[in-house]
Enzyme design. Structure first.
Site, PDB file in Angstrom:
ATOM      1  N   CYS A 257       0.813  -1.223   0.000  1.00  0.00           N
ATOM      2  CA  CYS A 257       0.000   0.000   0.000  1.00  0.00           C
ATOM      3  C   CYS A 257       0.845   1.271   0.000  1.00  0.00           C
ATOM      4  CB  CYS A 257      -0.977  -0.019   1.183  1.00  0.00           C
ATOM      5  SG  CYS A 257      -0.205   0.058   2.824  1.00  0.00           S
ATOM      6  N   HIS A 305      -2.566   1.357   6.796  1.00  0.00           N
ATOM      7  CA  HIS A 305      -2.976   1.239   5.399  1.00  0.00           C
ATOM      8  C   HIS A 305      -3.144   2.642   4.826  1.00  0.00           C
ATOM      9  CE1 HIS A 305      -4.343  -0.801   1.845  1.00  0.00           C
ATOM     10  NE2 HIS A 305      -5.409  -0.034   1.786  1.00  0.00           N
ATOM     11  N   HIS A 317      -5.752   2.020  -4.295  1.00  0.00           N
ATOM     12  CA  HIS A 317      -4.850   1.439  -3.295  1.00  0.00           C
ATOM     13  C   HIS A 317      -4.397   0.043  -3.695  1.00  0.00           C
ATOM     14  CE1 HIS A 317      -8.050  -0.925  -0.739  1.00  0.00           C
ATOM     15  NE2 HIS A 317      -8.375  -0.918  -2.010  1.00  0.00           N
TER      16      HIS A 317
END
Length: 341
Positions: A257, A305, A317
């Site tokens: 990520c 994240h 993402h």
């Protein structure tokens, strides 16, 4: 493979063939539960991945401090050695003066008056004594200056040596912590890969999902693109849709990520930090209600994240293992904060 069979295989992959008394609630009983359990395990692995990256960044910083401390130690040691050499240059003169004084040498003007038998001899002796006294005084002054410099240099060298040892110890401790994190990550990754392998093709496809949500209009989103802006970074990131998620990867064909965010902004000339937690301190804060395409959005209380806002409650993402880079709704992930780079 049927859904129930897939769930059973995944349960074995995740937990092993435990005793009959094992808690049945902890084991997935359907394919849907099996997929969710795999996602949960993958989520935990992503947290470990970001933690390991943070420790690596910490180690890199500590190694820089250690290198600087070692360089300072070398420099201060060199100065101390030069100062000691300067002291040694004056030492013979100081030693001779000390020995002469100890042995009762007469070097003052009264002694010259007492032993002189003519005015000229007295003047000559007094002149000689003045020269010797001036030379000795100057040498003593230089010796004192050299001695003070040597003591100061040696004190600095000792402090530098202590700092170098401390920096090395901190680096070693962080290096050991990194090895533990890497070991934990390796074990967790192996579990996720094994669990994913136990899923049916249908479940893997469902997990991967669609690269774009229905109605997503890339061209409209990127209208009025400003070079070097967050929107241009978003545009760069959108070219990686479909690339696989890989822990620790920063592109150009696979990402985690934070690696995707770093890569996307690098394409527009911005050097963004490597980890999601560090990225959350970069740029300027943005309220959730003021989000614009290209803003960077963070999730979970530990900021483990990150994605790039793509408008209309969507984000680009690298989600998790088994799910390629995609544009997806933000609502299913606990929101933390946002920054504008």
């Amino acid at each position: 493979m049927s859904g129930v069979l897939a769930a059973g295989v995944l349960a074995t992959a995740l937990y092993g063939s435990g005793p009959a008394s094992a808690d049945p609630v902890a084991l997935p009983t359907t394919a849907t539960e099996a997929v969710q359990r795999m996602v949960d395990l993958s989520r935990q692995t992503e947290q470990l991945n970001q933690q390991a990256l943070a420790v690596q960044a910490d180690l890199d910083a500590k190694l820089v401090v250690q290198q600087e401390a070692d360089a300072k130690l070398a420099a201060t040691t060199e100065v101390a050695d030069a100062a000691r050499a300067e002291v040694r240059k004056f030492q013979p003169v100081i030693d001779r003066t000390a020995i002469a004084a100890y042995q009762g040498a007469r070097t003052n003007r009264m002694y010259a008056v007492l032993v002189s038998d003519s005015p000229q001899k007295l003047l000559d002796q007094m002149s000689t004594l003045d020269v010797l006294s001036a030379q000795t005084t100057d040498q003593l002054r230089q010796f004192k200056k050299a001695t003070d410099a040597a003591e100061s240099a040696e004190s600095a060298a000792r402090a530098a040596a202590d700092a170098a040892r401390g920096a090395a110890q901190k680096a070693d401790q962080t290096r050991a912590d990194l090895e533990r994190k890497r070991s934990e990550l390796g074990g967790a990754v192996a579990q996720v890969v094994e669990a994913w392998g136990a899923l049916s093709s249908k479940d893997k496809s469902a997990l991967a999902g669609s690269p774009f949500p229905p109605g997503f209009d890339r061209d409209t989103l990127l209208q009025g693109l400003v070079p070097g802006s967050g929107t241009s970074a978003l545009a760069a990131g959108l070219t990686r849709v479909g690339d696989p998620y890989v822990w620790g990867a920063t592109g150009p064909n696979q990402f985690d990520c934070s690696g995707l965010v770093q890569w996307a902004f690098k394409q527009v000339g911005k050097n963004v930090p490597r980890t999601s937690s560090a990225q959350a301190s970069y740029g300027t804060p943005v309220a959730k209600g003021d989000l614009q395409p290209g803003d960077v959005v963070f999730f979970y209380s530990d900021i483990s994240h990150v994605g790039i806002y793509a408008g209309n409650g969507l984000m680009l993402h690298a989600s998790t293992f088994g799910v390629p880079v995609a544009v997806a709704p933000m609502g299913s992930t606990p929101y933390h904060s946002a920054r504008r780079y």
